[in-house]
Design a protein around this motif. Structure first.
Motif, PDB file in Angstrom:
ATOM      1  N   ARG A  46     -18.041 -16.415 -24.669  1.00 49.39           N
ATOM      2  CA  ARG A  46     -19.253 -16.890 -23.943  1.00 49.39           C
ATOM      3  C   ARG A  46     -19.419 -16.214 -23.219  1.00 49.39           C
ATOM      4  O   ARG A  46     -18.481 -15.805 -21.927  1.00 49.39           O
ATOM      5  CB  ARG A  46     -19.311 -18.182 -23.850  1.00 49.39           C
ATOM      6  N   GLU A  47     -20.358 -15.308 -22.804  1.00 50.79           N
ATOM      7  CA  GLU A  47     -20.987 -14.642 -21.981  1.00 50.79           C
ATOM      8  C   GLU A  47     -21.462 -16.293 -20.602  1.00 50.79           C
ATOM      9  O   GLU A  47     -21.820 -17.101 -21.098  1.00 50.79           O
ATOM     10  CB  GLU A  47     -22.011 -13.744 -21.365  1.00 50.79           C
ATOM     11  N   TYR A  48     -21.949 -15.026 -19.191  1.00 53.84           N
ATOM     12  CA  TYR A  48     -21.881 -16.104 -18.294  1.00 53.84           C
ATOM     13  C   TYR A  48     -23.566 -17.209 -19.014  1.00 53.84           C
ATOM     14  O   TYR A  48     -23.242 -17.703 -18.514  1.00 53.84           O
ATOM     15  CB  TYR A  48     -23.132 -14.778 -16.711  1.00 53.84           C
ATOM     16  N   ALA A  49     -24.222 -16.510 -19.108  1.00 54.37           N
ATOM     17  CA  ALA A  49     -25.887 -16.838 -19.283  1.00 54.37           C
ATOM     18  C   ALA A  49     -25.507 -18.131 -20.455  1.00 54.37           C
ATOM     19  O   ALA A  49     -26.704 -19.071 -21.532  1.00 54.37           O
ATOM     20  CB  ALA A  49     -26.618 -16.197 -20.069  1.00 54.37           C
ATOM     21  N   GLU A  50     -24.579 -17.633 -21.263  1.00 53.46           N
ATOM     22  CA  GLU A  50     -23.713 -19.092 -22.555  1.00 53.46           C
ATOM     23  C   GLU A  50     -23.342 -20.203 -21.836  1.00 53.46           C
ATOM     24  O   GLU A  50     -23.336 -21.056 -22.600  1.00 53.46           O
ATOM     25  CB  GLU A  50     -22.825 -19.059 -23.284  1.00 53.46           C
ATOM     26  N   LYS A  57     -22.088 -22.685 -11.659  1.00 55.55           N
ATOM     27  CA  LYS A  57     -22.265 -23.013 -10.160  1.00 55.55           C
ATOM     28  C   LYS A  57     -20.591 -22.809  -9.805  1.00 55.55           C
ATOM     29  O   LYS A  57     -20.848 -22.399  -8.769  1.00 55.55           O
ATOM     30  CB  LYS A  57     -22.760 -24.234  -9.697  1.00 55.55           C
ATOM     31  N   ALA A  58     -19.730 -22.713 -10.141  1.00 54.64           N
ATOM     32  CA  ALA A  58     -18.221 -22.899 -10.085  1.00 54.64           C
ATOM     33  C   ALA A  58     -18.661 -21.252  -9.634  1.00 54.64           C
ATOM     34  O   ALA A  58     -17.531 -21.416  -8.705  1.00 54.64           O
ATOM     35  CB  ALA A  58     -17.185 -23.075 -10.969  1.00 54.64           C
ATOM     36  N   LEU A  59     -19.229 -20.242 -10.865  1.00 53.29           N
ATOM     37  CA  LEU A  59     -18.635 -19.079 -10.859  1.00 53.29           C
ATOM     38  C   LEU A  59     -18.774 -18.837  -9.816  1.00 53.29           C
ATOM     39  O   LEU A  59     -18.778 -17.348  -8.337  1.00 53.29           O
ATOM     40  CB  LEU A  59     -18.986 -18.062 -12.165  1.00 53.29           C
ATOM     41  N   GLN A  60     -20.007 -19.387  -9.354  1.00 48.67           N
ATOM     42  CA  GLN A  60     -20.991 -18.507  -7.671  1.00 48.67           C
ATOM     43  C   GLN A  60     -20.561 -19.191  -6.421  1.00 48.67           C
ATOM     44  O   GLN A  60     -20.668 -18.394  -5.404  1.00 48.67           O
ATOM     45  CB  GLN A  60     -22.511 -19.107  -8.002  1.00 48.67           C
ATOM     46  N   GLY A  72      -7.933 -18.427 -21.434  1.00 45.07           N
ATOM     47  CA  GLY A  72      -8.323 -18.562 -22.345  1.00 45.07           C
ATOM     48  C   GLY A  72      -8.590 -16.757 -22.447  1.00 45.07           C
ATOM     49  O   GLY A  72      -7.941 -15.698 -22.762  1.00 45.07           O
ATOM     50  N   ALA A  73      -9.448 -16.250 -23.484  1.00 43.12           N
ATOM     51  CA  ALA A  73     -10.035 -15.200 -23.241  1.00 43.12           C
ATOM     52  C   ALA A  73     -10.456 -13.947 -22.316  1.00 43.12           C
ATOM     53  O   ALA A  73     -10.842 -13.260 -22.233  1.00 43.12           O
ATOM     54  CB  ALA A  73     -10.894 -15.439 -24.688  1.00 43.12           C
ATOM     55  N   GLY A  74     -10.406 -14.994 -21.056  1.00 44.65           N
ATOM     56  CA  GLY A  74     -11.072 -13.906 -19.817  1.00 44.65           C
ATOM     57  C   GLY A  74     -12.429 -14.725 -19.896  1.00 44.65           C
ATOM     58  O   GLY A  74     -12.594 -13.630 -18.300  1.00 44.65           O
ATOM     59  N   SER A  75     -13.749 -15.260 -20.589  1.00 44.61           N
ATOM     60  CA  SER A  75     -14.508 -15.079 -19.455  1.00 44.61           C
ATOM     61  C   SER A  75     -15.030 -14.904 -18.528  1.00 44.61           C
ATOM     62  O   SER A  75     -15.745 -14.582 -17.946  1.00 44.61           O
ATOM     63  CB  SER A  75     -15.519 -16.248 -20.392  1.00 44.61           C
ATOM     64  N   HIS A  76     -14.344 -16.199 -17.983  1.00 45.99           N
ATOM     65  CA  HIS A  76     -15.100 -17.036 -16.433  1.00 45.99           C
ATOM     66  C   HIS A  76     -14.524 -15.247 -15.425  1.00 45.99           C
ATOM     67  O   HIS A  76     -14.605 -14.378 -14.188  1.00 45.99           O
ATOM     68  CB  HIS A  76     -14.181 -17.424 -15.899  1.00 45.99           C
ATOM     69  N   SER A  77     -13.113 -14.606 -15.970  1.00 45.22           N
ATOM     70  CA  SER A  77     -12.618 -13.666 -15.111  1.00 45.22           C
ATOM     71  C   SER A  77     -13.166 -12.476 -15.122  1.00 45.22           C
ATOM     72  O   SER A  77     -13.254 -11.685 -14.109  1.00 45.22           O
ATOM     73  CB  SER A  77     -10.781 -13.257 -15.488  1.00 45.22           C
ATOM     74  N   ILE A  78     -13.672 -12.135 -16.244  1.00 44.77           N
ATOM     75  CA  ILE A  78     -14.576 -10.769 -16.424  1.00 44.77           C
ATOM     76  C   ILE A  78     -16.029 -11.185 -15.541  1.00 44.77           C
ATOM     77  O   ILE A  78     -16.032  -9.804 -15.216  1.00 44.77           O
ATOM     78  CB  ILE A  78     -14.992 -10.420 -17.862  1.00 44.77           C
ATOM     79  N   TYR A  79     -16.525 -12.025 -15.874  1.00 41.88           N
ATOM     80  CA  TYR A  79     -17.669 -11.649 -15.014  1.00 41.88           C
ATOM     81  C   TYR A  79     -17.534 -11.658 -13.146  1.00 41.88           C
ATOM     82  O   TYR A  79     -17.725 -11.531 -12.879  1.00 41.88           O
ATOM     83  CB  TYR A  79     -18.023 -13.915 -15.018  1.00 41.88           C
ATOM     84  N   ASP A 123      -7.509 -17.169  -2.020  1.00 41.99           N
ATOM     85  CA  ASP A 123      -8.628 -18.424  -1.631  1.00 41.99           C
ATOM     86  C   ASP A 123      -9.549 -19.135  -2.110  1.00 41.99           C
ATOM     87  O   ASP A 123     -10.538 -20.063  -1.822  1.00 41.99           O
ATOM     88  CB  ASP A 123      -9.813 -16.691  -1.117  1.00 41.99           C
ATOM     89  N   THR A 124      -9.536 -18.063  -4.086  1.00 44.94           N
ATOM     90  CA  THR A 124     -10.239 -20.101  -4.466  1.00 44.94           C
ATOM     91  C   THR A 124      -9.335 -20.157  -5.861  1.00 44.94           C
ATOM     92  O   THR A 124      -8.790 -18.994  -7.135  1.00 44.94           O
ATOM     93  CB  THR A 124     -11.855 -19.441  -5.380  1.00 44.94           C
ATOM     94  N   ILE A 125      -8.888 -21.266  -6.210  1.00 47.65           N
ATOM     95  CA  ILE A 125      -8.706 -21.182  -7.238  1.00 47.65           C
ATOM     96  C   ILE A 125      -9.345 -22.170  -8.248  1.00 47.65           C
ATOM     97  O   ILE A 125      -9.888 -23.376  -7.640  1.00 47.65           O
ATOM     98  CB  ILE A 125      -6.888 -22.258  -7.377  1.00 47.65           C
ATOM     99  N   LEU A 126      -9.798 -21.380  -9.265  1.00 49.41           N
ATOM    100  CA  LEU A 126     -10.599 -21.979 -10.990  1.00 49.41           C
ATOM    101  C   LEU A 126      -9.587 -22.773 -12.127  1.00 49.41           C
ATOM    102  O   LEU A 126      -9.130 -22.474 -12.044  1.00 49.41           O
ATOM    103  CB  LEU A 126     -11.728 -20.738 -10.932  1.00 49.41           C
ATOM    104  N   LEU A 127     -10.453 -23.590 -11.765  1.00 46.27           N
ATOM    105  CA  LEU A 127      -9.735 -24.782 -13.629  1.00 46.27           C
ATOM    106  C   LEU A 127     -11.111 -25.363 -13.584  1.00 46.27           C
ATOM    107  O   LEU A 127     -11.694 -26.151 -13.569  1.00 46.27           O
ATOM    108  CB  LEU A 127      -8.458 -25.393 -12.670  1.00 46.27           C
ATOM    109  N   LEU A 128     -11.331 -24.411 -14.809  1.00 42.57           N
ATOM    110  CA  LEU A 128     -12.611 -24.964 -15.550  1.00 42.57           C
ATOM    111  C   LEU A 128     -11.794 -25.409 -17.045  1.00 42.57           C
ATOM    112  O   LEU A 128     -10.886 -25.017 -17.456  1.00 42.57           O
ATOM    113  CB  LEU A 128     -13.882 -24.085 -15.643  1.00 42.57           C
ATOM    114  N   MET A 129     -13.540 -25.707 -17.720  1.00 42.00           N
ATOM    115  CA  MET A 129     -13.335 -26.458 -19.054  1.00 42.00           C
ATOM    116  C   MET A 129     -12.339 -27.586 -18.637  1.00 42.00           C
ATOM    117  O   MET A 129     -11.097 -27.979 -20.026  1.00 42.00           O
ATOM    118  CB  MET A 129     -12.389 -25.568 -19.914  1.00 42.00           C
TER     119      MET A 129
END
Length: 244
Positions: A46-50, A57-60, A72-79, A123-129
């Motif tokens: 999925r893209e950011y809008a989806e 909010k986490a990505l912001q 996963g497939a890298g959607s967060h990292s790509i953004y 600086d940021t450790i991101l753990l989503l889904m």
């Protein structure tokens, strides 16, 4: 994705089949405690809008050098890499998923477990889904916080989402729930995943309510801030080491 899922790399096969062949066969999720569910593989792209508001909010809030755990497939990292121009390290225990991340343009994608990382700072450790899932069981929380502290720059933070599964229980007149004190914590679940006739082994997956997370954070000398609540008992938390 938990290490156990990588034995047959269920996620990797599904992600690769969609990326290369547009194969939309679902991943099926099995649990002894619930009916089977499915993960639509296109959703992993999925893209950011989806994305749900919690993820957006986490990505912001991501800053600096970011570690995307269970990418996963890298959607967060790509953004983060393309839109926010941040340096991102994307990790997953699925070799197939990491290969697709690289093909999608993620500059630093690695097939490694979070707990195996060494001698790096973020600086940021991101753990989503349901990012708390990789912790597996409550007894592993101290280990998680210890590892996170090793990996964070001074002033760094963890952004983690999870859900409070207490909504699955009947409530009494005071709004409380009755939980068997002899039973395991109600957010400790087991799952296995299957795809095109292949199944992983069962693996542990942790859903943690905010109060329990906050207590564990305090015990490990971390601050714990509730950033945003979702629509279905989910939430986003920000955790930071104190006196680092």
């Amino acid at each position: 994705m938990n290490q156990e899922t990588s034995i047959k790399d269920i996620f990797g096969k599904a992600i690769s089949a969609f990326y290369h062949k547009k194969d939309t066969t679902d991943i099926t999720v099995h649990s002894p405690d619930f009916d089977d569910d499915v993960i639509p593989v296109p959703y992993l792209f999925r893209e950011y809008a989806e994305m749900p508001p919690l993820e957006q909010k986490a990505l912001q809030l991501c800053t600096g050098n970011v570690l995307d755990v269970g990418c996963g497939a890298g959607s967060h990292s790509i953004y983060l890499q393309q839109e926010k121009k941040l340096k991102v390290t994307a990790i997953d225990t699925s070799a197939g998923a990491v290969e697709v991340c690289r093909l999608r343009g993620i500059k630093d994608a690695r097939n490694i477990d979070f707990f195996e990382l060494k001698d790096e700072k973020f600086d940021t450790i991101l753990l989503l889904m349901n990012g708390s899932g990789i912790i597996g069981k409550l007894k592993n929380l101290d280990r998680f916080f210890k590892k996170a502290k090793q990996l964070l720059h001074t002033g760094g933070k963890i952004l983690l989402d999870s859900s409070d599964l207490s909504y699955l229980f009947d409530r009494d007149e005071d709004g409380g729930i009755w939980v068997d004190s002899e039973a395991a914590y109600y957010g400790e679940l087991q799952f296995k995943v299957s795809y095109k006739g292949e199944s992983s082994n069962y693996f542990d997956w942790l859903y943690i309510d905010f109060q329990t997370l906050n207590f564990a954070a305090e015990t490990n000398n971390f601050s714990c801030k509730l950033i945003k609540k979702g629509k279905h008992f989910d939430y986003l938390a920000e955790l930071q080491p104190l006196n680092q």
